[in-house]
Design a protein around this motif. Structure first.
Motif, PDB file in Angstrom:
ATOM      1  N   SER A   1      -3.029   1.848  15.059  1.00 34.82           N
ATOM      2  CA  SER A   1      -3.494   1.794  13.678  1.00 34.82           C
ATOM      3  C   SER A   1      -2.740   0.681  12.963  1.00 34.82           C
ATOM      4  CB  SER A   1      -3.243   3.138  12.995  1.00 34.82           C
ATOM      5  OG  SER A   1      -3.792   3.143  11.704  1.00 34.82           O
ATOM      6  N   PRO A   2      -3.457  -0.119  12.146  1.00 30.92           N
ATOM      7  CA  PRO A   2      -2.777  -1.212  11.437  1.00 30.92           C
ATOM      8  C   PRO A   2      -1.756  -0.686  10.433  1.00 30.92           C
ATOM      9  CG  PRO A   2      -5.153  -1.268  11.023  1.00 30.92           C
ATOM     10  CD  PRO A   2      -4.873  -0.076  11.872  1.00 30.92           C
ATOM     11  N   ARG A   3      -0.705  -1.459  10.229  1.00 29.94           N
ATOM     12  CA  ARG A   3       0.316  -1.101   9.242  1.00 29.94           C
ATOM     13  C   ARG A   3      -0.285  -1.134   7.835  1.00 29.94           C
ATOM     14  NH1 ARG A   3       5.418  -1.781  11.730  1.00 29.94           N
ATOM     15  NH2 ARG A   3       5.288  -3.112  13.550  1.00 29.94           N
ATOM     16  N   GLY A   4       0.343  -0.443   6.930  1.00 31.76           N
ATOM     17  CA  GLY A   4      -0.061  -0.514   5.527  1.00 31.76           C
ATOM     18  C   GLY A   4      -0.962   0.631   5.109  1.00 31.76           C
ATOM     19  N   ALA A   5      -1.784   0.363   4.113  1.00 30.72           N
ATOM     20  CA  ALA A   5      -2.599   1.399   3.480  1.00 30.72           C
ATOM     21  C   ALA A   5      -3.591   2.048   4.437  1.00 30.72           C
ATOM     22  CB  ALA A   5      -3.339   0.818   2.282  1.00 30.72           C
ATOM     23  N   GLN A   6      -4.025   1.336   5.472  1.00 25.25           N
ATOM     24  CA  GLN A   6      -5.025   1.882   6.391  1.00 25.25           C
ATOM     25  C   GLN A   6      -4.412   2.648   7.562  1.00 25.25           C
ATOM     26  OE1 GLN A   6      -7.377  -1.537   7.490  1.00 25.25           O
ATOM     27  NE2 GLN A   6      -8.909  -0.984   5.971  1.00 25.25           N
TER      28      GLN A   6
END
Length: 125
Positions: A112-117
Protein backbone atom coordinates in the motif's frame (compact mmCIF):
# COMPACT_ATOMS: atom_id res chain seq x y z
CA UNK A 1 2.64 -20.91 -17.08
CA UNK A 2 -0.36 -19.04 -15.72
CA UNK A 3 -1.79 -16.11 -17.66
CA UNK A 4 -3.63 -13.14 -16.13
CA UNK A 5 -5.93 -10.90 -18.18
CA UNK A 6 -6.97 -7.39 -17.09
CA UNK A 7 -9.66 -5.09 -18.47
CA UNK A 8 -11.18 -1.81 -17.24
CA UNK A 9 -13.56 0.93 -18.27
CA UNK A 10 -12.29 4.47 -18.87
CA UNK A 11 -13.09 5.57 -15.31
CA UNK A 12 -11.94 2.32 -13.65
CA UNK A 13 -15.34 1.65 -12.07
CA UNK A 14 -15.99 -1.40 -14.26
CA UNK A 15 -13.08 -3.87 -14.32
CA UNK A 16 -12.12 -7.52 -14.29
CA UNK A 17 -9.14 -9.80 -14.13
CA UNK A 18 -9.04 -13.45 -15.10
CA UNK A 19 -6.64 -16.36 -14.82
CA UNK A 20 -6.00 -19.25 -17.20
CA UNK A 21 -3.41 -21.85 -18.13
CA UNK A 22 -3.97 -20.86 -21.78
CA UNK A 23 -2.71 -17.59 -23.25
CA UNK A 24 -5.25 -15.14 -24.65
CA UNK A 25 -7.88 -15.45 -21.95
CA UNK A 26 -10.25 -12.46 -21.90
CA UNK A 27 -11.86 -11.69 -18.54
CA UNK A 28 -14.78 -9.92 -20.24
CA UNK A 29 -15.94 -13.16 -21.90
CA UNK A 30 -18.92 -14.71 -20.12
CA UNK A 31 -19.55 -17.64 -22.49
CA UNK A 32 -17.85 -20.78 -21.13
CA UNK A 33 -17.66 -22.26 -24.64
CA UNK A 34 -15.55 -19.32 -25.87
CA UNK A 35 -11.91 -20.17 -26.61
CA UNK A 36 -10.93 -16.98 -24.73
CA UNK A 37 -12.94 -17.73 -21.55
CA UNK A 38 -10.75 -17.53 -18.40
CA UNK A 39 -10.74 -20.81 -16.47
CA UNK A 40 -8.50 -23.39 -14.84
CA UNK A 41 -8.87 -27.10 -15.63
CA UNK A 42 -9.59 -29.22 -12.59
CA UNK A 43 -8.11 -32.25 -14.33
CA UNK A 44 -6.36 -33.14 -17.59
CA UNK A 45 -9.56 -34.09 -19.48
CA UNK A 46 -10.26 -30.46 -20.49
CA UNK A 47 -13.95 -31.26 -20.09
CA UNK A 48 -16.10 -28.11 -19.74
CA UNK A 49 -17.74 -29.82 -16.74
CA UNK A 50 -14.34 -29.83 -14.98
CA UNK A 51 -13.56 -26.13 -15.55
CA UNK A 52 -13.29 -23.65 -12.70
CA UNK A 53 -14.07 -20.06 -13.71
CA UNK A 54 -11.28 -17.73 -12.62
CA UNK A 55 -12.61 -14.22 -13.06
CA UNK A 56 -12.84 -11.48 -10.43
CA UNK A 57 -14.78 -8.36 -11.38
CA UNK A 58 -16.33 -5.12 -10.21
CA UNK A 59 -19.78 -6.72 -10.02
CA UNK A 60 -18.58 -8.57 -6.91
CA UNK A 61 -16.69 -5.58 -5.51
CA UNK A 62 -18.58 -2.45 -6.64
CA UNK A 63 -16.73 -0.08 -4.27
CA UNK A 64 -13.32 -1.08 -5.70
CA UNK A 65 -11.75 0.66 -8.72
CA UNK A 66 -8.91 -0.50 -10.94
CA UNK A 67 -6.84 2.67 -11.25
CA UNK A 68 -4.99 1.77 -14.45
CA UNK A 69 -4.66 -1.01 -17.00
CA UNK A 70 -1.72 -3.00 -15.63
CA UNK A 71 0.87 -4.93 -17.62
CA UNK A 72 -0.61 -3.86 -20.97
CA UNK A 73 -3.69 -5.95 -20.17
CA UNK A 74 -2.00 -9.32 -19.69
CA UNK A 75 0.66 -10.96 -17.53
CA UNK A 76 2.42 -14.34 -17.94
CA UNK A 77 3.75 -16.10 -14.83
CA UNK A 78 5.98 -19.15 -15.17
CA UNK A 79 7.82 -21.06 -12.44
CA UNK A 80 10.10 -22.62 -15.08
CA UNK A 81 11.17 -19.39 -16.75
CA UNK A 82 10.40 -16.68 -14.21
CA UNK A 83 10.37 -13.64 -16.47
CA UNK A 84 7.44 -11.26 -16.39
CA UNK A 85 6.66 -7.79 -17.58
CA UNK A 86 7.47 -5.67 -14.54
CA UNK A 87 4.69 -3.35 -13.42
CA UNK A 88 1.82 -2.96 -11.01
CA UNK A 89 -1.93 -3.05 -10.71
CA UNK A 90 -3.48 -0.54 -8.33
CA UNK A 91 -6.90 -1.02 -6.76
CA UNK A 92 -8.60 1.61 -4.60
CA UNK A 93 -11.69 1.83 -2.40
CA UNK A 94 -12.89 4.35 0.17
CA UNK A 95 -9.73 6.45 -0.16
CA UNK A 96 -7.33 3.55 0.41
CA UNK A 97 -5.13 1.86 -2.16
CA UNK A 98 -3.66 -1.61 -2.64
CA UNK A 99 -1.03 -2.38 -5.24
CA UNK A 100 0.02 -5.70 -6.81
CA UNK A 101 3.65 -5.32 -7.87
CA UNK A 102 5.37 -7.74 -10.28
CA UNK A 103 9.13 -7.82 -10.77
CA UNK A 104 10.86 -9.09 -13.93
CA UNK A 105 11.98 -12.15 -11.97
CA UNK A 106 8.33 -13.14 -11.45
CA UNK A 107 8.02 -12.10 -7.80
CA UNK A 108 4.58 -10.79 -6.86
CA UNK A 109 3.89 -8.74 -3.77
CA UNK A 110 1.04 -6.71 -2.30
CA UNK A 111 1.68 -3.32 -0.75
CA UNK A 112 0.00 0.00 0.00
CA UNK A 113 1.37 3.46 -0.86
CA UNK A 114 2.55 5.66 2.00
CA UNK A 115 0.43 8.59 3.10
CA UNK A 116 -3.30 9.20 3.08
CA UNK A 117 -4.09 6.16 0.90
CA UNK A 118 -2.25 3.68 3.17
CA UNK A 119 -4.19 0.48 3.89
CA UNK A 120 -3.53 -0.58 7.49
CA UNK A 121 -1.73 -3.88 7.94
CA UNK A 122 -0.05 -3.89 4.52
CA UNK A 123 3.64 -3.31 3.87
CA UNK A 124 4.32 0.07 2.27
CA UNK A 125 5.37 0.39 -1.37
Amino acid sequence: PVYLSFSRSEDGASWCWGMSLQSGCDCTRQDESSARYCYLDLDATRSPARRLSRVVDSKRYPQVRLDGLPFGGSLRLSPVRPETLAGNASFSARGQSLRLVASRSGRLRLCSPRGAQYLAGMPTC
